[in-house]
Design an enzyme around this catalytic site. Structure first.
Site, PDB file in Angstrom:
ATOM      1  N   LYS A 159      -3.999  14.073   2.690  1.00  0.00           N
ATOM      2  CA  LYS A 159      -5.041  13.875   1.502  1.00  0.00           C
ATOM      3  C   LYS A 159      -4.320  12.859   0.690  1.00  0.00           C
ATOM      4  O   LYS A 159      -5.205  12.242   0.141  1.00  0.00           O
ATOM      5  CB  LYS A 159      -5.253  15.228   0.850  1.00  0.00           C
ATOM      6  CG  LYS A 159      -5.751  16.034   1.749  1.00  0.00           C
ATOM      7  CD  LYS A 159      -6.380  17.850   1.257  1.00  0.00           C
ATOM      8  CE  LYS A 159      -4.556  18.585   1.258  1.00  0.00           C
ATOM      9  NZ  LYS A 159      -3.424  18.272   1.627  1.00  0.00           N
ATOM     10  N   THR A 160      -2.976  13.136  -0.174  1.00  0.00           N
ATOM     11  CA  THR A 160      -2.505  11.816  -1.151  1.00  0.00           C
ATOM     12  C   THR A 160      -2.377  10.910  -0.318  1.00  0.00           C
ATOM     13  O   THR A 160      -2.957   9.658  -1.721  1.00  0.00           O
ATOM     14  CB  THR A 160      -1.056  12.294  -1.983  1.00  0.00           C
ATOM     15  OG1 THR A 160      -1.503  14.092  -1.548  1.00  0.00           O
ATOM     16  CG2 THR A 160      -0.196  11.763  -2.337  1.00  0.00           C
ATOM     17  N   ASP A 195      -4.493  15.729  -7.602  1.00  0.00           N
ATOM     18  CA  ASP A 195      -4.077  17.122  -6.381  1.00  0.00           C
ATOM     19  C   ASP A 195      -4.400  18.310  -6.835  1.00  0.00           C
ATOM     20  O   ASP A 195      -3.597  18.943  -7.911  1.00  0.00           O
ATOM     21  CB  ASP A 195      -2.765  17.143  -6.599  1.00  0.00           C
ATOM     22  CG  ASP A 195      -2.505  17.145  -4.931  1.00  0.00           C
ATOM     23  OD1 ASP A 195      -2.690  17.215  -4.291  1.00  0.00           O
ATOM     24  OD2 ASP A 195      -0.979  17.020  -4.813  1.00  0.00           O
ATOM     25  N   THR A 238      -6.510  22.036  -1.268  1.00  0.00           N
ATOM     26  CA  THR A 238      -5.588  23.434   0.174  1.00  0.00           C
ATOM     27  C   THR A 238      -6.806  24.853   0.235  1.00  0.00           C
ATOM     28  O   THR A 238      -6.601  25.219   0.866  1.00  0.00           O
ATOM     29  CB  THR A 238      -4.327  23.799   0.005  1.00  0.00           C
ATOM     30  OG1 THR A 238      -4.297  24.613  -0.984  1.00  0.00           O
ATOM     31  CG2 THR A 238      -3.563  22.305   0.110  1.00  0.00           C
ATOM     32  N   ARG A 295       3.635  15.214   7.608  1.00  0.00           N
ATOM     33  CA  ARG A 295       4.504  16.098   6.201  1.00  0.00           C
ATOM     34  C   ARG A 295       6.136  16.398   7.178  1.00  0.00           C
ATOM     35  O   ARG A 295       7.219  16.078   7.537  1.00  0.00           O
ATOM     36  CB  ARG A 295       4.261  16.232   5.327  1.00  0.00           C
ATOM     37  CG  ARG A 295       5.452  16.702   4.557  1.00  0.00           C
ATOM     38  CD  ARG A 295       4.856  17.608   2.983  1.00  0.00           C
ATOM     39  NE  ARG A 295       3.520  16.624   2.184  1.00  0.00           N
ATOM     40  CZ  ARG A 295       2.852  17.550   1.548  1.00  0.00           C
ATOM     41  NH1 ARG A 295       3.213  18.495   1.260  1.00  0.00           N
ATOM     42  NH2 ARG A 295       1.757  16.191   1.210  1.00  0.00           N
TER      43      ARG A 295
END
Length: 329
Positions: free
Chosen positions: A67-68, A112, A161, A221
């Protein structure tokens, strides 16, 4: 014919710089989420043709699925500055006002964990997203007055999330699209790990890359983190990266062939032993594990649900037959 494995020899690089180097800086380097990439590119390209900024965009999904990175790519494609913050950091109306009024024109504002915004902050954000102004209330009581501040054009990219915790009115402001990022396939993870290994100066055999992909919890990640830990293990022991070394390292790390950790196994064992396989409420599980309920729901459970080891029912969490079989190995 596989290439001989080697140990990376490199000048120590600060972790933050390594993470930044592994983050894709071009759309072609971003593996997976093809439909989302195509939709976002259309919104960006259309806005550039109109000479403006795209409408606001929301990404949601498990931690670590990109997402980032998508927010960075949006800003890079627009050739716009990126301002990053988080929902938990915006505690007061003044915090949001300071951020918005200090934006440069055509900035991409990335928030975020946007679900952590309070309802009062959300309401202040509505006119900023809809009509590009901020309503500031000066004074109190009958003498209070509202001052309307014009804001520079900007695009908000939100990431969360826990999309269910966003209010309906806030979700409706993301006219550029609301996109769900899902877990990754092993094929995509292998591509990501191969790319990262190259950037780190590693030449790991294919079987090592495949094994890391299988232990990566379907999450880029986690894949990059495990690759870096295996690199560190090989450097400390001055041994090349091979499959036996990887397996030895993962035993030390407590990561099994499915990517489950001792904490995941503790969750499953607690559900089996203390709650007789369930159903068990999330708060009861969290108390037994000495964890926060949000951690249980957002960290432990998504991957266990994907594996089919647990189920969520109206009465609570239930250990499945697959989960019992895993524990019985």
């Amino acid at each position: 014919m596989s290439r001989p494995p080697i140990v990376a020899s490199a000048t120590p690089t600060p972790p933050v710089e390594v993470d930044a180097a592994l983050r894709p800086s071009h759309w072609d380097d971003y593996v997976g989420q093809k439909q989302i990439k195509a939709n976002v590119r259309i919104a960006i390209d259309a806005a550039k043709k109109r000479g403006g900024m795209p409408e606001h965009i929301l990404f949601y999904g498990p931690p670590g699925v990109g997402k980032t990175t998508l927010a960075y790519l949006v800003a890079a494609t627009l050739e716009s500055p990126l301002k990053s913050t988080s929902g938990v950091a915006i505690e007061r109306a003044g915090d949001l006002a300071a951020i918005l009024t200090n934006l440069d024109p055509n900035t991409v504002l990335f928030i975020d964990e946007i679900h952590r915004l309070s309802h009062k902050i959300e309401e202040l954000l509505y006119p900023a997203l809809e009509s590009g102004h901020l309503d500031i209330i000066l004074g109190k009581g009958p003498s209070a007055r509202t001052v309307e501040l014009a804001l520079p054009p900007f695009t908000l990219v939100g990431a969360t999330t826990r999309v269910s915790m966003l209010s309906g009115p806030l979700r409706s402001r993301f006219g550029g699209g609301t996109f769900q990022l899902d877990f990754y396939s092993d094929d995509d993870l292998r591509d990501i790990i191969s790319r990262s290994a190259g950037l780190l100066g590693l030449n790991a055999p294919r079987e090592v890359i495949e094994n890391i992909a299988g232990r990566s919890r379907a999450t880029p990640r986690v894949a990059n983190s495990l690759l870096k830990r295996v690199r560190d293990f090989s450097e400390v022991h001055e041994r090349p990266i091979t499959l036996p070394l990887l397996e030895e390292a993962c035993r030390l790390f407590g990561i099994d062939e499915l990517g489950l950790t001792k904490d995941d196994r503790r969750y499953l064992e607690m559900l089996r032993e203390s709650f007789h396989g369930g159903p068990a409420g999330v708060r009861a599980l969290a108390a037994a594990l000495h964890e926060d309920p949000d951690t249980i729901e957002s960290v432990y459970e998504p991957y266990l649900l994907r594996l089919g080891f647990i189920e969520r029912s109206l009465r609570g969490r239930v250990l499945t037959d697959k989960g019992r079989a895993y524990l019985a190995r």
